[in-house]
Design a protein around this motif. Structure first.
Motif, PDB file in Angstrom:
ATOM      1  N   LEU A  75      53.999 -32.579  88.155  1.00  0.00           N
ATOM      2  CA  LEU A  75      52.815 -32.256  87.309  1.00  0.00           C
ATOM      3  C   LEU A  75      52.350 -33.670  87.045  1.00  0.00           C
ATOM      4  CD1 LEU A  75      51.119 -30.370  85.416  1.00  0.00           C
ATOM      5  CD2 LEU A  75      52.804 -30.847  83.594  1.00  0.00           C
ATOM      6  N   LEU A  76      50.917 -33.885  87.297  1.00  0.00           N
ATOM      7  CA  LEU A  76      50.201 -34.906  86.996  1.00  0.00           C
ATOM      8  C   LEU A  76      49.168 -34.741  85.761  1.00  0.00           C
ATOM      9  CD1 LEU A  76      49.288 -36.947  90.374  1.00  0.00           C
ATOM     10  CD2 LEU A  76      50.860 -37.590  88.214  1.00  0.00           C
ATOM     11  N   LEU A  77      49.236 -35.476  84.725  1.00  0.00           N
ATOM     12  CA  LEU A  77      48.317 -35.206  83.413  1.00  0.00           C
ATOM     13  C   LEU A  77      47.666 -36.508  82.938  1.00  0.00           C
ATOM     14  CD1 LEU A  77      51.123 -33.562  82.779  1.00  0.00           C
ATOM     15  CD2 LEU A  77      49.562 -32.383  81.317  1.00  0.00           C
ATOM     16  N   LEU A  78      46.358 -36.415  82.839  1.00  0.00           N
ATOM     17  CA  LEU A  78      45.620 -37.619  82.187  1.00  0.00           C
ATOM     18  C   LEU A  78      45.097 -37.094  80.872  1.00  0.00           C
ATOM     19  CD1 LEU A  78      43.797 -40.166  84.183  1.00  0.00           C
ATOM     20  CD2 LEU A  78      42.838 -39.539  81.885  1.00  0.00           C
ATOM     21  N   GLY A  79      45.204 -37.685  79.728  1.00  0.00           N
ATOM     22  CA  GLY A  79      44.755 -37.247  78.470  1.00  0.00           C
ATOM     23  C   GLY A  79      43.914 -38.520  77.924  1.00  0.00           C
ATOM     24  N   ASP A  80      42.931 -37.911  76.986  1.00  0.00           N
ATOM     25  CA  ASP A  80      41.963 -39.062  76.256  1.00  0.00           C
ATOM     26  C   ASP A  80      42.085 -38.559  74.806  1.00  0.00           C
ATOM     27  OD1 ASP A  80      40.303 -40.761  75.123  1.00  0.00           O
ATOM     28  OD2 ASP A  80      38.631 -40.191  76.586  1.00  0.00           O
ATOM     29  N   CYS A  81      42.912 -39.104  73.611  1.00  0.00           N
ATOM     30  CA  CYS A  81      42.903 -38.818  72.483  1.00  0.00           C
ATOM     31  C   CYS A  81      41.652 -39.350  71.754  1.00  0.00           C
ATOM     32  CB  CYS A  81      44.161 -39.001  71.807  1.00  0.00           C
ATOM     33  SG  CYS A  81      45.684 -38.527  72.829  1.00  0.00           S
ATOM     34  N   THR A  82      41.300 -38.761  70.678  1.00  0.00           N
ATOM     35  CA  THR A  82      40.389 -39.295  69.760  1.00  0.00           C
ATOM     36  C   THR A  82      40.841 -40.486  69.161  1.00  0.00           C
ATOM     37  OG1 THR A  82      41.555 -37.943  67.755  1.00  0.00           O
ATOM     38  CG2 THR A  82      39.720 -36.797  69.131  1.00  0.00           C
ATOM     39  N   GLY A  83      39.968 -41.471  69.082  1.00  0.00           N
ATOM     40  CA  GLY A  83      40.158 -42.698  68.427  1.00  0.00           C
ATOM     41  C   GLY A  83      40.497 -43.629  69.656  1.00  0.00           C
ATOM     42  N   HIS A  84      40.939 -44.924  69.029  1.00  0.00           N
ATOM     43  CA  HIS A  84      41.295 -45.775  69.974  1.00  0.00           C
ATOM     44  C   HIS A  84      42.212 -46.750  69.457  1.00  0.00           C
ATOM     45  CE1 HIS A  84      37.941 -48.158  68.803  1.00  0.00           C
ATOM     46  NE2 HIS A  84      37.190 -47.209  69.360  1.00  0.00           N
ATOM     47  N   GLY A  85      42.771 -47.761  69.693  1.00  0.00           N
ATOM     48  CA  GLY A  85      43.639 -48.726  68.905  1.00  0.00           C
ATOM     49  C   GLY A  85      44.645 -48.027  68.537  1.00  0.00           C
ATOM     50  N   VAL A  86      45.353 -48.459  67.281  1.00  0.00           N
ATOM     51  CA  VAL A  86      46.358 -47.632  66.573  1.00  0.00           C
ATOM     52  C   VAL A  86      46.403 -46.378  66.362  1.00  0.00           C
ATOM     53  CG1 VAL A  86      47.955 -48.093  64.684  1.00  0.00           C
ATOM     54  CG2 VAL A  86      47.135 -49.907  65.540  1.00  0.00           C
ATOM     55  N   PRO A  87      45.264 -45.789  65.795  1.00  0.00           N
ATOM     56  CA  PRO A  87      45.243 -44.388  65.618  1.00  0.00           C
ATOM     57  C   PRO A  87      45.165 -43.393  66.728  1.00  0.00           C
ATOM     58  CG  PRO A  87      43.396 -45.520  64.310  1.00  0.00           C
ATOM     59  CD  PRO A  87      43.980 -46.664  65.252  1.00  0.00           C
ATOM     60  N   GLY A  88      44.445 -44.103  67.997  1.00  0.00           N
ATOM     61  CA  GLY A  88      44.859 -43.255  69.268  1.00  0.00           C
ATOM     62  C   GLY A  88      46.011 -43.352  69.792  1.00  0.00           C
ATOM     63  N   ALA A  89      46.803 -44.662  69.587  1.00  0.00           N
ATOM     64  CA  ALA A  89      48.174 -44.616  70.173  1.00  0.00           C
ATOM     65  C   ALA A  89      49.105 -43.582  69.369  1.00  0.00           C
ATOM     66  CB  ALA A  89      48.683 -46.176  69.875  1.00  0.00           C
ATOM     67  N   PHE A  90      48.761 -43.506  67.979  1.00  0.00           N
ATOM     68  CA  PHE A  90      49.849 -42.547  67.312  1.00  0.00           C
ATOM     69  C   PHE A  90      49.537 -40.975  67.811  1.00  0.00           C
ATOM     70  CE2 PHE A  90      50.468 -45.638  63.834  1.00  0.00           C
ATOM     71  CZ  PHE A  90      51.793 -45.483  63.882  1.00  0.00           C
ATOM     72  N   MET A  91      48.150 -40.903  68.382  1.00  0.00           N
ATOM     73  CA  MET A  91      47.758 -39.703  68.791  1.00  0.00           C
ATOM     74  C   MET A  91      48.639 -39.341  70.061  1.00  0.00           C
ATOM     75  SD  MET A  91      46.276 -36.806  67.475  1.00  0.00           S
ATOM     76  CE  MET A  91      46.183 -35.484  68.388  1.00  0.00           C
ATOM     77  N   THR A  92      48.799 -40.376  71.045  1.00  0.00           N
ATOM     78  CA  THR A  92      49.243 -39.912  72.252  1.00  0.00           C
ATOM     79  C   THR A  92      50.869 -39.786  71.928  1.00  0.00           C
ATOM     80  OG1 THR A  92      49.846 -42.611  72.428  1.00  0.00           O
ATOM     81  CG2 THR A  92      47.631 -41.962  73.286  1.00  0.00           C
ATOM     82  N   LEU A  93      51.365 -40.199  70.980  1.00  0.00           N
ATOM     83  CA  LEU A  93      52.888 -40.130  70.653  1.00  0.00           C
ATOM     84  C   LEU A  93      53.084 -38.808  70.304  1.00  0.00           C
ATOM     85  CD1 LEU A  93      53.783 -43.267  68.805  1.00  0.00           C
ATOM     86  CD2 LEU A  93      54.455 -42.713  71.305  1.00  0.00           C
ATOM     87  N   ILE A  94      51.926 -38.118  69.633  1.00  0.00           N
ATOM     88  CA  ILE A  94      52.051 -36.565  69.156  1.00  0.00           C
ATOM     89  C   ILE A  94      51.609 -35.680  70.288  1.00  0.00           C
ATOM     90  CG2 ILE A  94      50.644 -34.759  67.716  1.00  0.00           C
ATOM     91  CD1 ILE A  94      50.161 -37.343  65.633  1.00  0.00           C
ATOM     92  N   ALA A  95      50.929 -36.268  71.332  1.00  0.00           N
ATOM     93  CA  ALA A  95      50.608 -35.413  72.337  1.00  0.00           C
ATOM     94  C   ALA A  95      51.679 -35.252  73.242  1.00  0.00           C
ATOM     95  CB  ALA A  95      49.233 -35.914  73.084  1.00  0.00           C
TER      96      ALA A  95
END
Length: 856
Positions: free
Chosen positions: A657-677
């Motif tokens: 399985l290969l996935l690519l995601g683009d979370c809302t925001g960038h910087g620190v808020p976006g990074a936190f969102m990647t951890l949740i995802a």
């Protein structure tokens, strides 16, 4: 009278002694309450630091990249599977190459593969080091646990080296699925340096205890391998049986550690400490490990600080009680003063007749009326000041005539003359003395004072105080500004002898006014200011110019402080310097704040850099992608140090399985969102049918909405992500794709087409919980190229065209690169993006993933 004064002084002294005792008692009580508050707050922070320490330990061990790499390698790597099952000979080059890469990747001490009987069949510890192949490790607890299908971290001491290390053990499966047969164990040995550094970063005593109570790690090396509880013969035998501490305890029992745990406290080496006890589960079959944190509570509020606070609280209490005592004393004094004033007024009334002697010499206006309010006398000064005509200054004219005339001239403003007369008449009758100020229509300010005559009537004097009032106001304004100014003001004579300092100077420098009058300002010198600065200062002010700069001075008590100073000369009418005046602002706090700001910026920068390493750890390592999909490239460029884009690779039963995601925001808020995802993805993989990307996206969407409270009314979060998922079935040569606002681009050498995903995103408030995603089925061909990209590439604005990079430009670019190796496509795309971007700043994170189909 002397006896009375002595009694009053004795009473006053006794009162102040009582005030002092009350202040001491109040200060002690306030200090006790404050100390209890500080102890409670510091203990809460101490417990929280222990929890953070546990998280740090878990991130370095059971949740680390090393543990994840060992699990994935045991699940996916064919060379490891074959040497463990016996399909390849022991120490086969293919297996040793993998072990060498693991040792290099994780800076490990060694890595080994054991078959299902516990015999090492491959071992790598670096060139020139002896091999352990053929050694039996079946008795090792970490092998027994891992061969049953459990991954674990096993701290131990080497039997030959005597060094502490952590063994990351994971089962080796016969197939690429977890429920297949376990054919061996992969173990990676990591030195204890990283965890030792974690212990060293904290204050107090930090002790890591094994299940048997043996110290495995501590911030004081002398505590190592001591035991915190009594060792029974059974425990001694267990230590020697499993060799967890090597050969340390084969001939002698471990030395005791002087530690006694009492509730949430501990007596350590004869002293009581606050204690935080944190269990750490590494799946060690011998039991739970324990992290002890000991903190000296005396450090939370040192004795010196207690003394300072006691003095401060007592002083404030003394000021409060003293102010109350002074107020009561002043009230009594005021009463006595009023009685004395009445006595003086009576004495003055009896002497009124003597005033007639000096009337001719008065520089004040004077007027007198008898008991019938008829004029007795009026001097010329009064007539001129009041501007009244001569016929009203003859004896016998009435007070009513004067009031009517003045009312007509507007002396009292709009009013009825008879009413005004009755008012003045009543005032004169009720008071033996009157004093008031009147502003005449022409702006002149008159002070009118007077009193009653012995036989009735009254006498009044009139003084022009216009100039005095103006001067008083100017002096009052200037004095108020100088006295209340928070800026130190110093005035010297031409020889730099201090003539005046304001209260701000004495408050800041600590010198009393009488200590500095006549002194030279050099008494404030700290010795840390260069002679060149003072030379420039004197050159400027002696030549009649102002000088401004910053000086590091010394207070009376020796403390250093910074001042922003402006010194100006004051000249007389002939241009001769008669004074120097210095305005000095204390900028010590600003200087300290600037230093703290620099430290804070450095701390924030290092924290974000560390966060970047954490975010890197959740991304798939390139060696794993290289092993499964050799022909690929990845561009991952966060706009800031961390970002909201992410890419994953996960084995999924019969495929990848290969996935690519683009979370809302960038910087620190976006990074936190990647951890949740990332967490939602791991959970969704366990709950979705293998290979069904549409259901997988739906489940990720549901988990994110629940974790961020978006399925509930209220709340602030409306975040989510765009996501593309490709499931590669190598056996059936197919690609299954689903996209949430994401596209898959496929190039076949003659054309390129876009497989569009659905218009619904992942997460976000307002998207239905059971939203459905479309499944697209494509061929997986080795001569085709497949691409996914975040909108950070597509939407990037160029400096010349002022428009985005765009899908069309991207599709034409990858179509032109078809015949080149796909591993080079990333460099070409990044170069094209830089040329398009020009001088424009990067607006978003950029991530592009591309691969060719794997050959059968």
């Amino acid at each position: 009278m002397k006896i009375f004064n002595l009694s009053a002084r004795t009473k006053s002294l006794s009162s102040w002694v009582i005030v002092f005792i009350l202040a001491i008692v109040t200060g002690a009580g306030t200090l006790a309450a404050y100390e209890e508050f500080v102890q409670a707050k510091e203990f809460k922070d101490f417990v929280e630091s222990a929890r953070q320490q546990k998280i740090a330990f878990d991130n370095q061990t059971i949740n680390s990249q090393v543990m994840g790499g060992a699990i994935l390698a045991g699940l996916l790597n064919d060379a490891i599977k074959k040497v463990a099952s016996g399909e390849l000979n022991p120490d086969a080059p293919e297996a040793l190459e993998v072990l060498q890469a693991i040792v290099h990747e994780y800076n490990a001490g060694n890595a080994l593969i054991a078959n299902n009987k516990g015999v090492m069949v491959a071992y790598w510890a670096g060139a020139g080091k002896p091999s352990g192949t053929g050694k039996d490790i079946s008795f090792r607890p970490y092998f027994k646990q891992a061969i049953k299908g459990s991954s674990l971290v096993y701290p131990a001491v080497g039997t030959t080296t005597g060094e502490r290390a952590f063994y990351f053990a994971a089962p080796i499966y016969a197939q690429h699925i977890h429920h297949s047969e376990v054919v061996g164990v992969l173990a990676i040995s990591i030195k204890s340096d990283a965890l030792d550094r974690l212990l060293q970063t904290q204050s107090g005593h930090k002790i890591l205890l094994s299940p048997q109570g043996v110290v495995f790690g501590a911030n004081v090396p002398d505590y190592l391998f001591r035991v915190a509880r009594a060792i029974t013969p059974t425990t001694q035998a267990e230590l020697n049986q499993f060799k967890q501490f090597g050969n340390l305890f084969t001939t002698q029992a471990p030395l005791p550690l002087d530690l006694e745990i009492i509730g949430d406290q501990a007596r350590f080496q004869g002293k009581m400490y606050a204690m935080a006890k944190v269990p750490i589960s590494w799946e060690d079959p011998l039991g739970i490990w324990t992290l002890l944190l000991l903190e000296d509570p005396d450090n939370w509020l040192p004795q010196r600080r207690k003394i300072e606070l006691f003095v401060l609280f007592s002083l404030l209490s003394f000021i409060l009680y003293g102010a109350l005592f002074v107020a009561l004393t002043n009230f009594s004094a005021k009463k006595n003063e009023t009685l004395a004033r009445l006595y003086v007024q009576k004495e003055l009334a009896s002497k009124t007749e003597l005033l007639e002697i000096v009337i001719a010499n008065l520089q004040q206006g004077l007027i007198a009326y008898d008991s019938q309010l008829r004029l007795i006398l009026c001097n010329n000064k009064f007539r001129d000041m009041m501007g009244i005509p001569d016929f009203l200054t003859y004896p016998g004219s009435t007070f009513l005539d004067l009031i009517r005339f003045q009312a007509q001239q507007g002396e009292f403003g709009p009013c009825d003359p008879d009413t005004m007369y009755q008012h003045f008449k009543a005032t004169i009758a009720d008071s033996s003395h009157h004093q008031l100020e009147r502003i005449r229509p022409n702006g002149t300010i008159l002070e009118i004072q007077g009193g009653g005559l012995p036989e009735g009537g009254f006498v009044s004097t009139c003084t022009d105080i216009t100039a005095r009032k103006k001067a008083e106001q100017e002096i009052r304004t200037l004095s108020s500004v100088v006295e209340q100014s928070p800026i130190s003001i110093v005035i010297t004579d031409p020889d730099a002898h201090i003539e005046y300092v304001n209260p701000a100077f004495t408050r800041i420098s600590g010198y009393a006014t009488e200590e500095v009058i006549g002194q030279n300002p050099r008494i404030l010198k700290s010795g840390n200011t260069s002679k060149e600065i003072f030379h420039s200062l004197w050159e400027s002010i002696k030549n009649g110019h102002s000088w401004k700069g910053e000086l590091l001075n010394r207070k009376k008590n020796g403390d250093m402080y910074w001042e922003s100073t402006t010194i100006s000369p004051i000249c007389d009418d002939n241009g001769r310097i008669v004074h120097y005046v210095a305005n000095k602002e204390d900028i010590t706090q600003r200087k300290v704040a600037e230093e703290k700001l620099k430290e804070a910026l450095n701390h924030i920068s290092s924290s974000i850099q560390y966060a970047s390493r954490i975010q890197h750890s959740i991304l798939v390592p390139d060696w794993l992608l290289q092993a499964e999909i050799p022909e690929h490239f990845v561009i991952w460029e966060p706009r800031d140090i961390v970002g909201g884009d992410m890419y994953w690779y996960r084995p999924w039963v019969s495929g990848s399985l290969l996935l690519l995601g683009d979370c809302t925001g960038h910087g620190v808020p976006g990074a936190f969102m990647t951890l949740i995802a990332n967490g939602a993805l791991d959970q969704a993989l366990l709950e979705s049918p293998p290979g069904d990307t549409a259901i997988l996206l739906q489940r990720i969407h549901q988990l994110i909405q629940v974790s961020m409270g978006q399925d509930q009314k209220g709340g602030d979060s409306n975040d989510g992500l765009e996501l593309g998922a490709c499931f590669l079935n190598f056996d059936q040569h197919t690609v299954t794709f689903s996209g949430a606002r994401f596209s898959l681009f496929v190039a076949d050498g003659t054309s390129i087409r876009e497989i569009k995903g659905d218009k619904s995103g992942i997460g976000y408030r307002g998207i239905q919980r059971n939203v459905r995603f479309t499944t697209h089925h494509l061929e997986l061909r080795p001569d085709w190229c497949y691409y996914m990209t975040s909108d950070g590439l597509i939407d990037q604005v160029g400096s010349k065209s002022r428009c985005g990079f765009g899908k069309r430009r991207f599709m034409e670019l990858v179509q032109s690169l078809y015949s080149t190796p796909i591993r080079d496509h990333g460099d070409h795309i990044k170069q094209a993006l830089l040329e398009h971007q020009g001088e424009q700043s990067r607006r978003d994170d950029v991530t592009v993933l591309g691969f060719r189909g794997v050959s059968p």
